[in-house]
Motif scaffolding. Structure first.
Motif, PDB file in Angstrom:
ATOM      1  N   ILE A  56      46.283  40.298  44.594  1.00 12.61           N
ATOM      2  CA  ILE A  56      46.883  41.575  44.215  1.00 12.61           C
ATOM      3  C   ILE A  56      47.588  42.129  45.446  1.00 12.61           C
ATOM      4  CG2 ILE A  56      45.187  42.089  42.419  1.00 12.61           C
ATOM      5  CD1 ILE A  56      43.821  43.985  44.387  1.00 12.61           C
ATOM      6  N   THR A  57      48.473  43.097  45.231  1.00 14.21           N
ATOM      7  CA  THR A  57      49.174  43.690  46.361  1.00 14.21           C
ATOM      8  C   THR A  57      48.406  44.886  46.894  1.00 14.21           C
ATOM      9  OG1 THR A  57      50.461  45.256  45.063  1.00 14.21           O
ATOM     10  CG2 THR A  57      51.364  43.038  45.299  1.00 14.21           C
ATOM     11  N   ALA A  58      48.723  45.223  48.137  1.00 10.55           N
ATOM     12  CA  ALA A  58      48.054  46.372  48.750  1.00 10.55           C
ATOM     13  C   ALA A  58      48.422  47.679  48.065  1.00 10.55           C
ATOM     14  CB  ALA A  58      48.409  46.440  50.236  1.00 10.55           C
ATOM     15  N   SER A  59      49.477  47.661  47.261  1.00 12.14           N
ATOM     16  CA  SER A  59      49.868  48.871  46.529  1.00 12.14           C
ATOM     17  C   SER A  59      49.439  48.813  45.067  1.00 12.14           C
ATOM     18  CB  SER A  59      51.394  49.053  46.615  1.00 12.14           C
ATOM     19  OG  SER A  59      52.054  47.927  46.076  1.00 12.14           O
ATOM     20  N   GLU A  60      48.598  47.835  44.713  1.00  7.37           N
ATOM     21  CA  GLU A  60      48.149  47.649  43.327  1.00  7.37           C
ATOM     22  C   GLU A  60      47.341  48.841  42.836  1.00  7.37           C
ATOM     23  OE1 GLU A  60      48.700  45.832  40.248  1.00  7.37           O
ATOM     24  OE2 GLU A  60      48.443  44.132  41.593  1.00  7.37           O
ATOM     25  N   LYS A  61      47.710  49.371  41.642  1.00  8.41           N
ATOM     26  CA  LYS A  61      46.991  50.513  41.066  1.00  8.41           C
ATOM     27  C   LYS A  61      46.496  50.223  39.651  1.00  8.41           C
ATOM     28  CE  LYS A  61      47.928  53.125  44.646  1.00  8.41           C
ATOM     29  NZ  LYS A  61      46.885  53.551  45.598  1.00  8.41           N
ATOM     30  N   THR A  62      46.758  49.006  39.135  1.00 13.47           N
ATOM     31  CA  THR A  62      46.433  48.733  37.734  1.00 13.47           C
ATOM     32  C   THR A  62      45.486  47.552  37.565  1.00 13.47           C
ATOM     33  OG1 THR A  62      48.382  47.310  37.534  1.00 13.47           O
ATOM     34  CG2 THR A  62      48.662  49.645  36.989  1.00 13.47           C
ATOM     35  N   ALA A  63      44.789  47.162  38.630  1.00 10.58           N
ATOM     36  CA  ALA A  63      43.910  45.982  38.545  1.00 10.58           C
ATOM     37  C   ALA A  63      42.529  46.367  37.992  1.00 10.58           C
ATOM     38  CB  ALA A  63      43.761  45.343  39.921  1.00 10.58           C
ATOM     39  N   LYS A  64      41.947  45.422  37.229  1.00 16.62           N
ATOM     40  CA  LYS A  64      40.591  45.606  36.688  1.00 16.62           C
ATOM     41  C   LYS A  64      39.802  44.325  36.898  1.00 16.62           C
ATOM     42  CE  LYS A  64      41.991  48.727  32.920  1.00 16.62           C
ATOM     43  NZ  LYS A  64      41.250  49.919  33.394  1.00 16.62           N
ATOM     44  N   ALA A  65      38.532  44.461  37.215  1.00 15.27           N
ATOM     45  CA  ALA A  65      37.612  43.316  37.230  1.00 15.27           C
ATOM     46  C   ALA A  65      36.917  43.290  35.866  1.00 15.27           C
ATOM     47  CB  ALA A  65      36.600  43.469  38.353  1.00 15.27           C
ATOM     48  N   LYS A  66      37.030  42.175  35.142  1.00 17.20           N
ATOM     49  CA  LYS A  66      36.560  42.089  33.767  1.00 17.20           C
ATOM     50  C   LYS A  66      35.661  40.857  33.611  1.00 17.20           C
ATOM     51  CE  LYS A  66      38.342  41.955  29.015  1.00 17.20           C
ATOM     52  NZ  LYS A  66      39.566  41.941  28.184  1.00 17.20           N
ATOM     53  N   VAL A 149      55.026  42.854  46.769  1.00 18.89           N
ATOM     54  CA  VAL A 149      54.958  43.365  45.399  1.00 18.89           C
ATOM     55  C   VAL A 149      55.105  42.179  44.452  1.00 18.89           C
ATOM     56  CG1 VAL A 149      56.070  44.834  43.702  1.00 18.89           C
ATOM     57  CG2 VAL A 149      55.918  45.570  46.076  1.00 18.89           C
ATOM     58  N   VAL A 150      54.160  41.995  43.609  1.00 18.12           N
ATOM     59  CA  VAL A 150      54.149  40.829  42.737  1.00 18.12           C
ATOM     60  C   VAL A 150      54.830  41.155  41.423  1.00 18.12           C
ATOM     61  CG1 VAL A 150      52.040  39.923  43.747  1.00 18.12           C
ATOM     62  CG2 VAL A 150      51.900  41.435  41.783  1.00 18.12           C
ATOM     63  N   ILE A 151      55.200  40.114  40.708  1.00 18.87           N
ATOM     64  CA  ILE A 151      55.837  40.270  39.409  1.00 18.87           C
ATOM     65  C   ILE A 151      54.896  41.027  38.471  1.00 18.87           C
ATOM     66  CG2 ILE A 151      56.739  39.021  37.414  1.00 18.87           C
ATOM     67  CD1 ILE A 151      57.500  36.770  39.324  1.00 18.87           C
ATOM     68  N   GLY A 152      55.435  42.002  37.798  1.00 21.08           N
ATOM     69  CA  GLY A 152      54.627  42.774  36.872  1.00 21.08           C
ATOM     70  C   GLY A 152      54.161  44.099  37.436  1.00 21.08           C
ATOM     71  N   VAL A 153      54.297  44.298  38.770  1.00 21.23           N
ATOM     72  CA  VAL A 153      53.907  45.568  39.379  1.00 21.23           C
ATOM     73  C   VAL A 153      55.167  46.311  39.776  1.00 21.23           C
ATOM     74  CG1 VAL A 153      52.691  46.681  41.272  1.00 21.23           C
ATOM     75  CG2 VAL A 153      51.739  44.627  40.217  1.00 21.23           C
ATOM     76  N   ASN A 154      55.363  47.488  39.262  1.00 24.48           N
ATOM     77  CA  ASN A 154      56.554  48.279  39.537  1.00 24.48           C
ATOM     78  C   ASN A 154      56.293  49.207  40.712  1.00 24.48           C
ATOM     79  OD1 ASN A 154      58.850  49.781  39.562  1.00 24.48           O
ATOM     80  ND2 ASN A 154      58.688  50.519  37.444  1.00 24.48           N
ATOM     81  N   PRO A 155      56.880  48.924  41.887  1.00 23.32           N
ATOM     82  CA  PRO A 155      56.628  49.777  43.055  1.00 23.32           C
ATOM     83  C   PRO A 155      57.118  51.206  42.850  1.00 23.32           C
ATOM     84  CG  PRO A 155      58.440  48.259  43.500  1.00 23.32           C
ATOM     85  CD  PRO A 155      57.824  47.831  42.207  1.00 23.32           C
ATOM     86  N   GLN A 156      58.065  51.402  41.932  1.00 22.59           N
ATOM     87  CA  GLN A 156      58.546  52.761  41.668  1.00 22.59           C
ATOM     88  C   GLN A 156      57.417  53.654  41.197  1.00 22.59           C
ATOM     89  OE1 GLN A 156      61.678  51.484  43.096  1.00 22.59           O
ATOM     90  NE2 GLN A 156      62.083  53.460  42.180  1.00 22.59           N
ATOM     91  N   LEU A 157      56.439  53.055  40.480  1.00 29.21           N
ATOM     92  CA  LEU A 157      55.328  53.836  39.959  1.00 29.21           C
ATOM     93  C   LEU A 157      54.271  54.115  41.015  1.00 29.21           C
ATOM     94  CD1 LEU A 157      54.881  52.017  36.527  1.00 29.21           C
ATOM     95  CD2 LEU A 157      56.230  54.074  37.038  1.00 29.21           C
ATOM     96  N   VAL A 158      54.293  53.314  42.089  1.00 27.42           N
ATOM     97  CA  VAL A 158      53.313  53.498  43.166  1.00 27.42           C
ATOM     98  C   VAL A 158      53.727  54.649  44.075  1.00 27.42           C
ATOM     99  CG1 VAL A 158      52.163  52.381  45.120  1.00 27.42           C
ATOM    100  CG2 VAL A 158      52.727  51.058  43.060  1.00 27.42           C
ATOM    101  N   ALA A 159      55.045  54.836  44.229  1.00 24.72           N
ATOM    102  CA  ALA A 159      55.551  55.883  45.118  1.00 24.72           C
ATOM    103  C   ALA A 159      55.047  57.249  44.675  1.00 24.72           C
ATOM    104  CB  ALA A 159      57.077  55.859  45.131  1.00 24.72           C
ATOM    105  N   SER A 160      54.627  58.035  45.670  1.00 20.95           N
ATOM    106  CA  SER A 160      54.116  59.371  45.378  1.00 20.95           C
ATOM    107  C   SER A 160      54.894  60.457  46.119  1.00 20.95           C
ATOM    108  CB  SER A 160      52.639  59.467  45.761  1.00 20.95           C
ATOM    109  OG  SER A 160      52.134  60.751  45.516  1.00 20.95           O
ATOM    110  N   ALA A 161      55.468  60.094  47.277  1.00 20.24           N
ATOM    111  CA  ALA A 161      56.222  61.082  48.066  1.00 20.24           C
ATOM    112  C   ALA A 161      57.269  60.360  48.892  1.00 20.24           C
ATOM    113  CB  ALA A 161      55.287  61.889  48.964  1.00 20.24           C
ATOM    114  N   LEU A 162      58.271  61.133  49.312  1.00 20.23           N
ATOM    115  CA  LEU A 162      59.374  60.613  50.107  1.00 20.23           C
ATOM    116  C   LEU A 162      59.554  61.566  51.287  1.00 20.23           C
ATOM    117  CD1 LEU A 162      61.578  58.411  50.147  1.00 20.23           C
ATOM    118  CD2 LEU A 162      62.990  59.908  48.742  1.00 20.23           C
TER     119      LEU A 162
END
Length: 500
Positions: A56-66, A149-162
């Protein structure tokens, strides 16, 4: 969505000592050929599609352990507590904080995982443990946390501030187009940083830029992606008009906006009408080597602003010397610089002006120049001339020149035969050979410094004392400039006069 799948049997194949030296069964608490109590399959699900992944990427916010928990007969084990943990690196955090979940009727349980920060990069392991028939069943999988950033993870959604970081040049000022040069930039680079909710940088975020006002500058990079440090940059170039501008940065498709500090566009190229020369002294003493005048050069652009620092100025002169051995001119600071002129050989003769010519080159190849004229004269050449400029050998006073107190006023000029002024500060002193005639200078003494290289107006006063009869005397005109002295003797004739 991608899945990181961990199967108990596969784990034992990798971790032989943990499974009884290779002779045990996966998913059991012991070895020696005993059957395991069950199996625990562990998967890390990443993204919306649930794609299996081993990183996973260091900016991953949607990972689950199942996990899927089954007994030794293959039936789902429900209502069983599963405990999740990280067994290396300290790179992950779990939600809920208890790191536990309860299996459903299908033997499934899951928990959210994410890197501690966007700088949490490296190798670690995720494990899950549950009790089946009073025995612990565990699954373990190595996991990589990367900065990509891996395929399937949108970095635009990770951004919180500029955040706005910096502008280069650091003084936040660029010059008008066409006036750049050494130390003068016509473009600026502005940097922003994209961060997540924890203030950590986010890579590959698309940021759009805009200038406010839009026509103030040329926006060279309308959009760009952030690098591994979350930094994204744009550049702008000046136009022909002085102005102030702000650069706005917006995360593409997000309501995340920042803006730069104010950037100024000013100080264009020099223009002829804004080229100004002046001198601290215009009339120098030709008899004193090193007598000097400081030439001030002022340069502005078409908008009346001082040109940028570092504009080179060249000075030349036809007599004496100007500038220094290191530089024949000067370079501007805040649109100003100075050069020093000094008297030395070659010296001008009477009637020749000293021409100090100053020039600079503008970006379009046009040379701007101007000349300031100085005089350098000798006290030995200085004399008194009448109001018309004619030479005077005899001063003839008549009764009509005298007032009731026997005083006469005479206007004339002090300067050289060729019409040049005396050196600045020249003192004029009159000395009569007779006590009957008292003479003095009432104006023009000492000789004033004039930009006009002409003789200096002077007013003389003569007073007769006890002039019972007409007569004549001599008047010594003494001219002193520093240690240099010149003298000319004039004859004066006067009528008899008795004060009323």
């Amino acid at each position: 969505m991608r899945f990181l799948q961990i199967v108990g049997a596969g784990v034992c194949a990798l971790l032989i000592t943990a499974c009884g030296g290779g002779g045990g069964n996966p998913g059991s608490s012991g070895g020696n050929g005993s059957q395991p109590a069950g199996t625990l399959n562990l998967q890390v699900v990443s993204g919306v599609a649930g794609t299996q992944t081993f990183s996973i990427t260091a900016s991953e916010k949607t990972a689950k352990a199942k996990i899927v928990l089954k007994d030794k007969g293959g039936a789902p084990v429900k209502n069983t507590i599963v405990t999740f943990s990280e067994t290396g690196g300290g790179l992950l955090k779990f939600s809920p904080d208890s790191k536990t979940a309860l299996t459903n009727t299908n033997g499934e349980a899951e928990i959210d995982i994410e890197p501690v920060s966007t700088t949490s990069i490296g190798a670690t392991s995720v494990s899950a443990t549950a009790q089946v028939s009073s025995e612990a069943v565990t699954g373990v999988q190595n996991l990589a946390v990367t900065s990509a950033v891996v395929i399937g993870v949108n970095p635009q959604l990770v951004a919180s501030a500029l955040n706005f970081i910096s502008v280069d040049p650091s003084d936040k000022s660029i010059v008008i187009a066409g006036s750049g040069g050494n130390g003068r930039s016509e473009s600026a680079i502005l940097r922003f940083r994209v961060v997540d909710k924890d203030g950590n940088p986010v890579k590959d975020v698309l940021v759009d830029f805009a200038a406010v006002p839009t026509t103030a500058v040329t926006l060279n990079v309308p959009s760009a992606k952030s690098n591994a440090d979350g930094i994204v940059a744009t550049s702008v170039s000046s136009k022909s008009t002085p102005t102030a501008v702000i650069i706005r940065a917006t995360v593409n498709s997000r309501d995340i906006v920042s803006q730069s500090d104010q950037l100024t566009v000013t100080t264009g190229v020099a223009v002829p009408r804004g080229f100004d020369l002046s001198a601290s002294k215009f009339n120098l003493n030709n008899d004193i080597s090193g007598d000097n005048s400081i030439i001030r050069i002022g340069i502005i652009d078409a908008n009346g602003n001082p040109v940028s620092d570092g504009v080179p100025v060249i000075a030349t002169v036809d007599f004496g010397r100007v500038g220094t051995s290191g530089r024949g001119g000067c370079t501007t600071v805040n649109g100003l610089c100075t050069v020093e002129y000094q008297v030395q050989n070659p010296r001008p003769t009477d009637g020749q002006a000293v021409n100090v010519t100053v020039s600079t080159q503008v970006g379009n190849g046009v040379q701007i120049s101007d000349t300031i004229r100085l005089s350098s004269t000798s006290v030995g050449n200085v004399d008194f001339y009448d109001a018309t400029g004619a030479a005077v050998s005899t001063i003839a006073l008549t009764a009509s020149d005298l007032d009731p107190k026997c005083k006469a006023t005479l206007r004339g000029q002090i300067g050289t035969p060729a019409g040049m002024p005396a050196p600045v500060g020249t003192n004029v002193e009159l000395k009569s050979s007779s006590d009957i005639v008292v003479s003095s200078v009432t104006s023009g003494n000492p000789t004033l410094d004039s930009r006009s290289l002409t003789r200096t107006p002077v007013t003389l006063q003569f007073e007769l004392k006890d002039a019972v009869v007409s007569g004549r005397a001599t008047i010594d005109f003494k001219f002193t400039a520093g240690t240099t002295v010149g003298s000319n003797v004039k004859t004066i004739t006067f009528p008899a006069c008795t004060p009323v």
